[in-house]
Write an enzyme that holds these catalytic residues in place. Structure first.
Site, PDB file in Angstrom:
ATOM      1  CB  SER A 152      61.348  34.055  34.231  1.00  0.00           C
ATOM      2  OG  SER A 152      60.284  34.557  33.435  1.00  0.00           O
ATOM      3  CD  GLU A 204      56.768  30.792  23.289  1.00  0.00           C
ATOM      4  OE1 GLU A 204      57.619  30.575  22.403  1.00  0.00           O
ATOM      5  OE2 GLU A 204      57.024  31.416  24.342  1.00  0.00           O
ATOM      6  CG  HIS A 214      58.256  26.185  23.682  1.00  0.00           C
ATOM      7  ND1 HIS A 214      57.368  27.222  23.858  1.00  0.00           N
ATOM      8  CD2 HIS A 214      59.357  26.503  24.404  1.00  0.00           C
ATOM      9  CE1 HIS A 214      57.921  28.126  24.653  1.00  0.00           C
ATOM     10  NE2 HIS A 214      59.136  27.718  24.996  1.00  0.00           N
ATOM     11  CD  GLU A 225      60.381  25.937  28.724  1.00  0.00           C
ATOM     12  OE1 GLU A 225      61.393  26.613  28.892  1.00  0.00           O
ATOM     13  OE2 GLU A 225      59.696  25.989  27.695  1.00  0.00           O
ATOM     14  N   GLY A 229      58.776  34.064  30.016  1.00  0.00           N
ATOM     15  CA  GLY A 229      58.826  35.443  29.519  1.00  0.00           C
ATOM     16  C   GLY A 229      58.181  36.471  30.435  1.00  0.00           C
ATOM     17  CG  ASN A 238      63.381  28.333  22.655  1.00  0.00           C
ATOM     18  OD1 ASN A 238      63.521  28.458  21.437  1.00  0.00           O
ATOM     19  ND2 ASN A 238      62.186  28.269  23.235  1.00  0.00           N
ATOM     20  CD1 TRP A 239      68.903  31.929  21.111  1.00  0.00           C
ATOM     21  CD2 TRP A 239      69.522  32.732  19.108  1.00  0.00           C
ATOM     22  NE1 TRP A 239      70.184  32.412  21.230  1.00  0.00           N
ATOM     23  CE2 TRP A 239      70.589  32.901  20.016  1.00  0.00           C
ATOM     24  CE3 TRP A 239      69.688  33.148  17.797  1.00  0.00           C
ATOM     25  CZ2 TRP A 239      71.800  33.489  19.641  1.00  0.00           C
ATOM     26  CZ3 TRP A 239      70.900  33.727  17.418  1.00  0.00           C
ATOM     27  CH2 TRP A 239      71.936  33.899  18.339  1.00  0.00           C
ATOM     28  CE  LYS A 240      60.837  31.719  24.128  1.00  0.00           C
ATOM     29  NZ  LYS A 240      59.720  32.015  24.988  1.00  0.00           N
ATOM     30  N   GLY A 248      64.501  34.288  26.565  1.00  0.00           N
ATOM     31  CA  GLY A 248      64.946  35.667  26.384  1.00  0.00           C
ATOM     32  C   GLY A 248      66.407  35.923  26.728  1.00  0.00           C
TER      33      GLY A 248
HETATM   34  C1  PEP Z   1      61.134  29.379  26.918  1.00  0.00           C
HETATM   35  O1  PEP Z   1      60.200  29.875  26.292  1.00  0.00           O
HETATM   36  O2  PEP Z   1      61.576  28.256  26.604  1.00  0.00           O
HETATM   37  C2  PEP Z   1      61.705  30.143  28.005  1.00  0.00           C
HETATM   38  C3  PEP Z   1      62.299  29.487  28.955  1.00  0.00           C
HETATM   39  O3  PEP Z   1      61.543  31.501  27.953  1.00  0.00           O
HETATM   40  P1  PEP Z   1      62.060  32.619  28.989  1.00  0.00           P
HETATM   41  O4  PEP Z   1      63.413  32.189  29.496  1.00  0.00           O
HETATM   42  O5  PEP Z   1      62.157  33.871  28.166  1.00  0.00           O
HETATM   43  O6  PEP Z   1      61.062  32.697  30.064  1.00  0.00           O
END
Ligand code: PEP
Length: 232
Positions: free
Chosen positions: A194, A87, A85, A152, A158, A7-9, A216
């Site tokens: 993470s 966010e 998501h 998640e 993150g 997921n490149w956000k 990330g």
């Molecule tokens: C995400 O936001 O979908 C995610 C898994 O982020 P991260 O791997 O950076 O925690």
């Protein structure tokens, strides 16, 4: 077969997409690697990497300035789309009802929605993880069609921290049972939050973990490829 979904956000440009997709061409894996790109990078997928989007409008084409429809995503080459998501739920006030409406539109347009659920830090500490996640699943999933669930925990995204293997197993089992109760026990359940190359293999092998959603660490070949290579 496991899902390994990046997921490149709100990150990435054309050159970074080219570099990643070129690197992915040489990766040998039995798993399904998918990258969920920002809308601006969806077209022109000459490397044949499976791509997804990160959001979808709950409406069909028309007077919805700034929105992107399911029909547009399909036309741009997307096969998957992340919905709900944390966010989006947090910064854009997306409720379970909105998430469900988006998942329904995705399915109507032959896209597979990746429906995200997960508790906040506060809910986690109050011991409410299972009830919160169960409710989110039941209220966010469409009545029909194929979809994926991504667990998640918001407090892990993150932050460089993850739940313990026991905690992940317990939540995934709750999600599996919840899906079973609505006759959707074949639905893949992914873990996200993470994930890095040093924990990807262990997490991916836990019971009822059918793959990983990675933020990330999916942005650069030097962090994403070791994850792909570590998952059997
Ligand atoms: C995400 O936001 O979908 C995610 C898994 O982020 P991260 O791997 O950076 O925690």
């Amino acid at each position: 077969m496991k899902f390994i979904i990046g997921n490149w956000k709100m990150n990435g440009n054309l050159a970074e997409k080219e570099a990643m997709f070129k690197a992915l061409k040489n990766v040998k894996t039995n798993n399904k690697v998918i990258i969920c790109l920002p809308f601006t990078l969806l077209y022109d997928n000459k490397y044949k990497t499976i791509i997804g989007a990160q959001d979808i409008s709950q409406y069909s084409n028309g007077a919805y300035t700034g929105d992107i429809s399911g029909e547009m995503l399909k036309d741009a080459g997307a096969e998957y789309v992340i919905v709900g998501h944390s966010e989006r739920r947090f910064y854009h006030n997306e409720t379970n009802d909105i998430v469900k409406a988006k998942a329904v539109v995705a399915i109507k347009n032959n896209l597979i929605p990746i429906i995200c659920v997960g508790e906040t830090d506060e809910e986690h500490h109050a011991g409410r993880t299972m009830s919160v996640v169960k409710k989110m699943v039941l209220e966010s999933v469409p009545d029909d069609g194929e979809y994926i669930i991504a667990y998640e925990p918001r407090w892990a995204i993150g932050k460089g921290i993850t739940p313990t293997p026991e905690e992940i197993t317990a939540v995934h089992e709750t999600i599996f049972k919840t899906l079973h109760s609505i006759h959707k026990e074949k639905t893949p359940i992914l873990y996200g939050g993470s994930v890095k190359s040093d924990n990807a293999s262990e997490i991916s092998e836990l019971p009822h973990v059918d793959g990983l959603l990675i933020g990330g660490a999916s942005l650069k070949p030097e962090t994403f490829l070791p994850i792909i290579n570590s998952v059997k």
